[in-house]
Design a protein around this motif. Structure first.
Motif, short mmCIF file in Angstrom:
data_model
loop_
_atom_site.label_atom_id
_atom_site.label_comp_id
_atom_site.label_asym_id
_atom_site.label_seq_id
_atom_site.Cartn_x
_atom_site.Cartn_y
_atom_site.Cartn_z
N ARG A 20 45.01 49.42 21.53
CA ARG A 20 45.27 49.96 20.21
C ARG A 20 46.03 51.26 20.37
O ARG A 20 45.69 52.09 21.19
N ARG A 21 47.06 51.43 19.58
CA ARG A 21 47.81 52.69 19.64
C ARG A 21 47.35 53.61 18.55
O ARG A 21 47.47 53.28 17.37
N GLY A 22 46.80 54.76 18.92
CA GLY A 22 46.33 55.71 17.92
C GLY A 22 45.04 55.20 17.29
O GLY A 22 44.49 54.18 17.69
N LEU A 23 44.56 55.92 16.28
CA LEU A 23 43.26 55.58 15.69
C LEU A 23 43.35 54.38 14.77
O LEU A 23 42.44 53.58 14.68
N ILE A 24 44.47 54.28 14.06
CA ILE A 24 44.56 53.22 13.05
C ILE A 24 45.61 52.20 13.43
O ILE A 24 45.98 51.34 12.64
N GLY A 25 46.09 52.29 14.69
CA GLY A 25 47.17 51.40 15.10
C GLY A 25 46.71 49.95 15.17
O GLY A 25 45.53 49.65 15.26
#
Lengths: 349, 326
Positions: B17-22
């Motif tokens: 997952r990229r970033g928290l909401i990716g």
């Protein structure tokens, strides 16, 4: 300190050379001269009398294994050791002793005339500031630049160290860049003060082989373009052989051999250097059993008498324990701290 | 002869997952890798960070299950990790990795830790285990008095010897060594490398030797695989590959190794960083950095092909396959 004029830093050529010695020629040639540098932490010796010269524009390698003092030498020289370290000796920059220098003077020299880069660029950069701002800060401190001029210069430096898309990259954070790119940022920051000497402490150890090749290539090119001197501290004999014209080998807090790179690797004189080279696997030719050096490095608080390498040395004799051997000539500009060097015929000069 | 270990077309995909909401992205850490390792032999795996060499090692031990392909140990499919069959099998295959201090329990003595696998696999009685620990210490070059010490009382080299003694306790047929000497100084590294080759000869252990250090891999390996972004790009005899690499990536990798004393060879300096495995280039994953890439490289992923000298290379431009690229 008499500071101002001596430390004023401009373009190469308008340098002020405070020549105090009668031996003006060699003084002008020597940029940094370390004499009998001793460091102890809580009474335990880390450096036991290091002598080392760095001439203008030359690349000097410093090799040795963990704890031999290769990093401590330069941290001590630049006043970067914690207060509990007892430092003695002389570190002369153009004849001015850095060990007695005021904090203000050292602040101007570090990052100015002498810059240093380290193994782990990510931890040397501030994670909460954009990388461009960090380079601009160095430009403000050491060259009094600010605003658009600093921004433009930071961008030029990014271009110089081969960061693609430099303009946009100034606004990224360290965590958004790879290890190789962060090391380029560190180098750009080091160049901000237009140093006469760059001390690179294991600059490629944390990097992959192909990225290491890029960074070494960059350092070589920058050195040729700017004429700065380079001290390359490394555990990797290959890297040092590749980059440096002169190499010092350290063991247990002392320089045990010093020679032009070619001579050191083809005619090593100190048994420790011979051992290091034998312990290294080859990349070509028949595979041979590695000739490992037996035992381990002595604990600094429990050094053997005389030569610290004697307990691991194939050629040790009772005479080795008598006194710490001094560096003696082992050839043309070649010094080795081993009592057997005297017995050998020196190689033709 | 059956191979001790075989990886056939093995792939391992992680969700990243990229970033928290990716959005979750599939990362192919290992992509269609096939390897064979015979008893008593060493297969070296080289490559840079993120090339999938460590994941390959974990797949080989059955610590992870492949998403595609199959891992066979002694001809049988690898049982599921954690299953009783797999646990029993673990006595036959052991792992040694880079950081010996992290691999050891700081509160236990060296002897207790070396004995632990014997207890877990219920081998011998107390007296037999004590003798075995003493013999293992001797085999790895530690002194009897090291037995009662704790990990922090040993040097880095001695700790790695202790980790090896523990790995050898159950007399394994396979040792997966992941960067086993990378944290050691040159002079100590040579001692451990010599010991590994001696132990292999004396005990007939097979080794999967994973390292970024080409010099060390050349020293210990009977065969070598070069990995780039999850795939094998070149595989074969180490003499051939290190003296005359064929794949452009192997060529750059070999030329990047500085050797003291040797005249400087022409160095191939690649531009750019290895791409993010989550953002794998199409076609040959190496093409954006490849100095000789042609149009076909951007489209078609090259398969491994066997060259006349027996090595395998995955490159459209490798000799013998050159017509394809034209």
């Amino acid at each position: 300190m008499e500071g101002g004029s001596v430390l004023r830093h401009g373009l190469p050529g308008e340098q002020l050379l405070p020549l105090t010695s009668a031996d003006a020629v060699s003084m002008a040639d020597t940029l940094v001269s370390i004499r009998d540098l001793r460091v102890a932490f809580g009474g335990v010796p880390a450096l036991r009398g290091v002598d080392l010269d760095v001439r203008r524009g030359e690349a000097v390698g410093l090799v040795g294994e963990s704890g031999c003092g290769k990093s401590v030498t330069w941290l001590a020289a630049l006043g970067l050791l914690p207060a509990k370290a007892a430092v003695a000796g002389q570190v002369l920059l153009d004849g001015q002793d850095l060990l007695g220098a005021s904090p203000a003077t050292l602040d101007r020299i570090r990052g100015g005339r002498i810059a240093m880069i380290f193994q782990d660029p990510a931890s040397a950069l501030n994670p909460v500031h954009r990388v461009g701002r960090q380079v601009e800060e160095a430009l403000r401190l050491h060259r009094g630049m600010a605003g658009p001029a600093a921004r433009a210069e930071a961008r030029r430096l990014f271009d110089l160290v081969g960061i693609p898309d430099a303009g946009r990259r100034l606004d990224t954070y360290p965590h958004e860049m790879s290890g190789g790119q962060n090391q380029r940022v560190m180098i750009a920051m080091a160049l901000a003060g237009q140093p006469e000497l760059l001390v690179a402490d294991e600059p490629t150890t944390a990097l992959d082989a192909t990225i290491q090749a890029q960074i070494l290539d960059l350092l070589r090119r920058l050195q040729a373009e700017t004429g700065m001197a380079l001290v390359l501290i490394s555990h990797d004999l290959g890297v040092v052989a590749d980059m440096c014209s002169r190499v010092g080998v350290m063991y247990a807090g002392r320089v045990v051999e010093q020679a032009p790179a070619g001579a050191l690797f083809t005619h090593p004189a100190h048994p420790y250097t011979v051992g290091l080279l034998g312990a290294l696997p080859d990349m070509v030719g028949p595979r041979r059993r590695l000739s490992a050096i037996p035992g381990g490095v002595p604990e600094p608080w429990n050094l053997p008498p005389g030569c610290a390498f004697a307990p691991r040395c194939d050629h040790a004799s009772p005479a080795c324990a008598a006194a710490v051997p001094a560096l003696q000539p082992a050839g043309d500009r070649h010094l080795a701290a081993c009592i057997r060097v005297n017995a050998r015929a020196p190689e033709p000069a | 002869m059956t191979d001790l270990l075989e990886l056939a077309g093995v792939s391992r995909v992680y969700a990243s997952r990229r970033g928290l909401i990716g959005r979750a992205v599939a990362v192919r850490a290992v992509d269609d890798v096939s390897l064979r390792l015979a008893a008593g032999r060493t297969l070296g795996i080289v490559g840079e960070s993120g090339c999938g060499k460590s994941t390959t090692g974990r797949l080989a031990l059955g610590l992870e299950r492949p998403d595609q392909g199959i891992v066979r140990f002694e001809g049988e499919p690898m049982p599921a990790p954690g299953s009783p069959v797999w646990r029993r099998l673990r006595a036959r295959m052991q792992l040694v990795y880079q950081d010996p201090l992290g691999a050891m329990d700081r509160r236990l003595t060296i002897a207790t830790q070396i004995e632990e696998p014997l207890v877990i696999h219920d081998i011998g009685n107390a007296a037999e285990r004590r003798d075995r620990v003493a013999a293992l210490l001797r085999d790895v070059g530690l002194r009897p008095d090291h037995a009662a010490r704790h990990p922090h009382e040993l040097s880095g080299g001695q700790r790695q010897r202790a980790v090896l003694a523990r790995a050898l306790a159950t007399d394994p047929a396979l040792l997966v060594c992941d960067e086993p000497v990378s944290a050691l100084d040159v002079s100590i590294q040579a001692q451990v490398v010599n010991m590994l080759t001696d132990l292999q000869q004396a005990r007939g252990i097979a080794m999967l030797f994973i390292s970024h250090d080409l010099k060390v891999v050349r020293q210990v390996s009977h065969e070598v695989a070069v990995m780039y972004l999850g795939r094998t790009v070149e595989q074969g005899d180490p003499e051939a590959i290190f003296a005359d690499p064929v794949h452009p990536y192997s060529r750059a990798l070999v030329s990047a190794i500085p050797v003291p004393g040797a005249r400087r060879r022409e160095r191939i300096v690649l531009t750019g960083d290895p791409p993010n495995p989550a953002d794998r280039p199409k076609g040959c994953a190496f093409h954006p950095r490849c100095p000789v890439a042609v149009a076909a490289c951007r489209v078609e992923t090259p398969a491994l092909q066997t060259l006349p000298d027996g090595r395998e290379v995955a490159c459209h431009l490798a000799p013998g396959t050159i017509r394809k690229a034209a």
